[in-house]
Scaffold this motif. Structure first.
Motif, PDB file in Angstrom:
ATOM      1  N   LYS A  61     -18.001 -24.127  27.021  1.00  0.00           N
ATOM      2  CA  LYS A  61     -16.773 -24.951  27.081  1.00  0.00           C
ATOM      3  C   LYS A  61     -15.763 -24.211  27.480  1.00  0.00           C
ATOM      4  O   LYS A  61     -14.836 -24.449  28.438  1.00  0.00           O
ATOM      5  CB  LYS A  61     -16.619 -25.435  25.751  1.00  0.00           C
ATOM      6  CG  LYS A  61     -15.501 -26.396  25.723  1.00  0.00           C
ATOM      7  CD  LYS A  61     -14.996 -26.956  24.223  1.00  0.00           C
ATOM      8  CE  LYS A  61     -13.725 -28.033  24.463  1.00  0.00           C
ATOM      9  NZ  LYS A  61     -13.700 -28.454  22.934  1.00  0.00           N
ATOM     10  N   LEU A  62     -15.678 -22.980  27.127  1.00  0.00           N
ATOM     11  CA  LEU A  62     -14.465 -21.829  27.524  1.00  0.00           C
ATOM     12  C   LEU A  62     -14.765 -21.441  29.175  1.00  0.00           C
ATOM     13  O   LEU A  62     -13.823 -21.228  29.554  1.00  0.00           O
ATOM     14  CB  LEU A  62     -14.432 -20.632  26.765  1.00  0.00           C
ATOM     15  CG  LEU A  62     -13.914 -20.854  25.199  1.00  0.00           C
ATOM     16  CD1 LEU A  62     -14.328 -19.921  24.169  1.00  0.00           C
ATOM     17  CD2 LEU A  62     -12.193 -21.277  25.317  1.00  0.00           C
ATOM     18  N   GLY A  63     -16.016 -21.424  29.532  1.00  0.00           N
ATOM     19  CA  GLY A  63     -16.123 -20.870  30.887  1.00  0.00           C
ATOM     20  C   GLY A  63     -15.574 -19.478  31.156  1.00  0.00           C
ATOM     21  O   GLY A  63     -15.526 -18.546  30.289  1.00  0.00           O
ATOM     22  N   GLU A  64     -14.899 -19.615  32.300  1.00  0.00           N
ATOM     23  CA  GLU A  64     -14.365 -18.376  32.761  1.00  0.00           C
ATOM     24  C   GLU A  64     -12.945 -17.923  31.966  1.00  0.00           C
ATOM     25  O   GLU A  64     -12.556 -16.884  32.367  1.00  0.00           O
ATOM     26  CB  GLU A  64     -13.889 -18.380  34.424  1.00  0.00           C
ATOM     27  CG  GLU A  64     -14.947 -18.475  35.349  1.00  0.00           C
ATOM     28  CD  GLU A  64     -16.150 -17.723  35.104  1.00  0.00           C
ATOM     29  OE1 GLU A  64     -15.604 -16.280  35.318  1.00  0.00           O
ATOM     30  OE2 GLU A  64     -17.211 -17.617  35.206  1.00  0.00           O
ATOM     31  N   LYS A  65     -12.553 -18.739  31.196  1.00  0.00           N
ATOM     32  CA  LYS A  65     -11.499 -18.515  30.193  1.00  0.00           C
ATOM     33  C   LYS A  65     -11.705 -17.319  29.314  1.00  0.00           C
ATOM     34  O   LYS A  65     -10.642 -16.516  28.941  1.00  0.00           O
ATOM     35  CB  LYS A  65     -10.890 -19.449  29.323  1.00  0.00           C
ATOM     36  CG  LYS A  65     -10.277 -20.667  30.656  1.00  0.00           C
ATOM     37  CD  LYS A  65     -10.009 -21.918  29.840  1.00  0.00           C
ATOM     38  CE  LYS A  65      -8.825 -21.608  28.780  1.00  0.00           C
ATOM     39  NZ  LYS A  65      -8.455 -22.777  28.105  1.00  0.00           N
ATOM     40  N   VAL A  66     -13.103 -17.115  29.042  1.00  0.00           N
ATOM     41  CA  VAL A  66     -13.305 -16.201  27.998  1.00  0.00           C
ATOM     42  C   VAL A  66     -14.130 -15.152  28.566  1.00  0.00           C
ATOM     43  O   VAL A  66     -15.203 -15.384  29.440  1.00  0.00           O
ATOM     44  CB  VAL A  66     -13.900 -16.607  26.989  1.00  0.00           C
ATOM     45  CG1 VAL A  66     -15.302 -17.203  27.025  1.00  0.00           C
ATOM     46  CG2 VAL A  66     -14.218 -15.724  25.576  1.00  0.00           C
ATOM     47  N   PHE A  67     -14.208 -13.825  28.056  1.00  0.00           N
ATOM     48  CA  PHE A  67     -14.564 -12.681  28.474  1.00  0.00           C
ATOM     49  C   PHE A  67     -15.255 -12.010  27.265  1.00  0.00           C
ATOM     50  O   PHE A  67     -14.578 -11.580  26.433  1.00  0.00           O
ATOM     51  CB  PHE A  67     -14.120 -11.685  29.103  1.00  0.00           C
ATOM     52  CG  PHE A  67     -14.871 -10.684  30.074  1.00  0.00           C
ATOM     53  CD1 PHE A  67     -15.931 -10.911  30.713  1.00  0.00           C
ATOM     54  CD2 PHE A  67     -14.288  -9.354  30.200  1.00  0.00           C
ATOM     55  CE1 PHE A  67     -16.661  -9.928  31.288  1.00  0.00           C
ATOM     56  CE2 PHE A  67     -14.959  -8.268  30.739  1.00  0.00           C
ATOM     57  CZ  PHE A  67     -16.194  -8.759  31.298  1.00  0.00           C
TER      58      PHE A  67
END
Length: 402
Positions: A61-67
Motif C-alpha cells: 500500500k505504501l509502495g515507493e513512499k517507504v524504504f
C-alpha cells in the motif's frame, strides 16, 4: 528475617524512586535516552498467523513512499521485508540515496536511525519500529560524561593535542561532540584509515586520539593494524575521578580508549577459541574487531560484518568456520552456505543474540508499516539542528577519507 512485599515506597519514609528506576520500570520516558520505553498504540499479537500477509499488504500500500532498511543482526522475519541489508553506515548511506522515499523504516537500533536522519533530507521521516531498540555500547558514553572527560584532558594540558575519533556505534550527541572538536567518525572497516588521518592532524609525536565508545575496536586497530603497543593505550573510565588515570598516564598515552564495549562481542573469550579448535579440527576462526584483544590475537581472520560475509562467500566448499559475531547473522550465513558444503558455527557455546536488536520483531514492524499506511507517523527519530550539523561534519570527514 523481615521480607518487604509492598511494591510502593512507604510514604512515611518519603522514599521516591530514582529517575533511572522509573525508566527501568517503564513508568517514565527520557526523550534523550537511547532506551526509550514508550511504544504508543496496540501491537498485533506475536501469535497472529496473518502477520506476514499484513506486513506485505501494508508495504504494498505504501509502495515507493517507504524504504525499509534491515541491519544484518535483525531477525529473519524482519530481514524478509527489508529493501536493503547491511551494516549501520551502509544502511544510512542507502537511505540518503533514496531521496524520493517519504518514510525510512530503520530495522536496527537507535543510533543507526539517528545517523539515517542526519544523512537524509528534511522532508524524509525516519521511523524506528521500537524505541526501546537501543545499544548498550552507545549508552556507555553520554554527552555529559564526554564533556567531563574533555575537561580532564584540558586540565592535564593535552586537549589541544587530542583528536576525537568516534565509532559509528555512538549517539548523535557523541558524533556532534566529535565534529565540534575536529574529529571524525569511523566504522569497523575503516578504523585504521580514520586513525591514520587523526594522527596526521598534528605533530606525530604529540598527537593523541580519544577513541569513543568501544575500547576493543580502538585497541585492536592501534595494536594489530598500526603497530602500537598495549602500553600506548590507556582506558578512560567515566565512572572514576579523572577517568581513573593520572596526568602522567594521559600525557604518555597515544590512544585514550573510552571504557565501552559491545555486550555481544565482549562475550567471546580466548577459551571460546581454544574450545572450538579442539572440537572442530581445521576450523577457521573469524571474529569481529569489537572482540577483546586476546580473542582477536588468537583468531585467524578479523574484520567487519561486511568482511565476514565476503570471506564466507569466497571460502572454498568443505571449509569450516567459527564466527565471532551476532548469532542472527551467523545462523543466517550457516543456512545460506550449507548447500555449498561450508560448515559455519557460532564461536561461543552459549546462545547470545543482541537483545536490543531483537526488539525489532514482526509485530513492531507490522504496527509501524500499518500506521504509516494509515497516514500516521509513529516513533519518528529526529535529531535537532545543531546536533545534526556538527554530527554531519564528523560524518563528512569520514566520507572524505582516502
Amino acid at each position: 528475617m523481615r521480607v518487604v512485599t509492598t511494591a510502593q515506597p512507604r510514604q512515611d519514609l518519603d522514599v521516591q524512586p530514582t529517575p533511572l528506576a522509573l525508566l527501568l520500570l517503564g513508568r517514565e520516558a527520557d526523550p534523550k535516552s537511547e532506551r526509550g520505553v514508550e511504544c504508543p498504540g496496540d501491537l498485533p499479537a506475536p501469535s497472529d498467523p496473518d502477520l506476514v500477509e499484513r506486513a506485505r499488504a501494508a508495504k504494498a500500500k505504501l509502495g515507493e513512499k517507504v524504504f525499509v532498511l534491515g541491519h544484518h543482526y535483525q531477525r529473519d522475519e524482519v530481514i524478509e521485508f527489508a529493501d536493503v541489508t547491511g551494516d549501520s553506515f551502509k544502511l544510512a548511506r542507502d537511505a540518503a540515496a533514496r531521496p524520493d522515499a517519504e518514510y525510512i523504516v530503520f530495522c536496527g537500533v537507535h543510533f543507526m536511525a539517528e545517523s539515517a536522519d542526519i544523512l537524509t533530507g528534511d522532508d524524509q521521516k525516519v521511523v524506528l519500529p521500537d524505541l526501546a531498540a537501543g545499544c548498550s555500547m552507545a549508552d556507555m558514553a553520554s554527552a555529559e560524561q564526554v564533556a567531563e572527560c574533555w575537561d580532564v584532558l584540558t586540565e592535564a594540558g593535552i586537549a589541544e593535542q587530542v583528536v576525537p575519533v568516534s565509532y559509528m556505534n555512538s549517539s548523535a550527541d557523541i558524533k556532534a561532540f566529535t565534529g565540534k572538536h575536529g574529529g571524525t567518525i569511523c566504522t569497523s572497516s575503516n578504523a585504521k584509515r580514520a586513525l591514520d588521518w587523526a594522527f596526521e592532524q598534528g605533530e606525530p609525536q604529540q598527537t593523541k586520539v580519544l577513541f569513543l565508545p568501544d575500547q576493543h575496536l580502538g585497541r585492536n586497530t592501534a595494536v594489530r593494524d598500526m603497530g602500537m603497543s598495549l602500553d600506548d593505550c590507556v582506558v578512560y573510565n567515566p565512572h572514576k575521578p579523572n577517568g581513573g588515570l593520572t596526568v602522567e598516564q594521559l600525557r604518555a598515552a597515544k590512544m585514550i580508549l573510552w571504557r565501552g564495549h559491545c555486550s555481544v562481542h565482549g562475550r567471546f573469550s580466548l577459551e571460546s577459541v581454544e574450545d572450538v579448535r579442539a572440537r572442530i579440527p581445521g576450523v577457521n576462526v573469524l571474529v569481529h574487531p569489537e572482540c577483546k584483544h586476546e580473542v582477536v590475537a588468537a583468531a585467524d581472520y578479523v574484520g567487519s560484518t561486511e568482511y565476514i560475509i565476503k570471506a564466507l562467500e569466497a571460502a572454498p566448499a568443505g571449509s569450516k568456520w567459527a564466527i565471532g559475531t551476532e548469532l542472527n547473522l551467523v545462523r543466517r550465513l550457516a543456512n545460506r552456505f550449507a548447500p555449498e558444503g561450508k560448515e559455519i558455527v557460532f564461536l561461543d557455546k552459549t546462545v547470545c543474540f543482541c537483545s536490543t536488536m531483537n526488539r525489532i520483531d514482526l509485530p513492531h514492524l507490522v504496527w509501524a508499516l500499518e500506521s504509516l499506511a494509515d497516514g500516521k507517523v509513529v516513533n519518528r527519530i529526529e535529531v535537532d539542528k545543531e546536533t545534526e550539523d556538527f554530527a554531519k561534519l564528523a560524518l563528512e570527514r569520514m566520507l572524505a577519507l582516502p
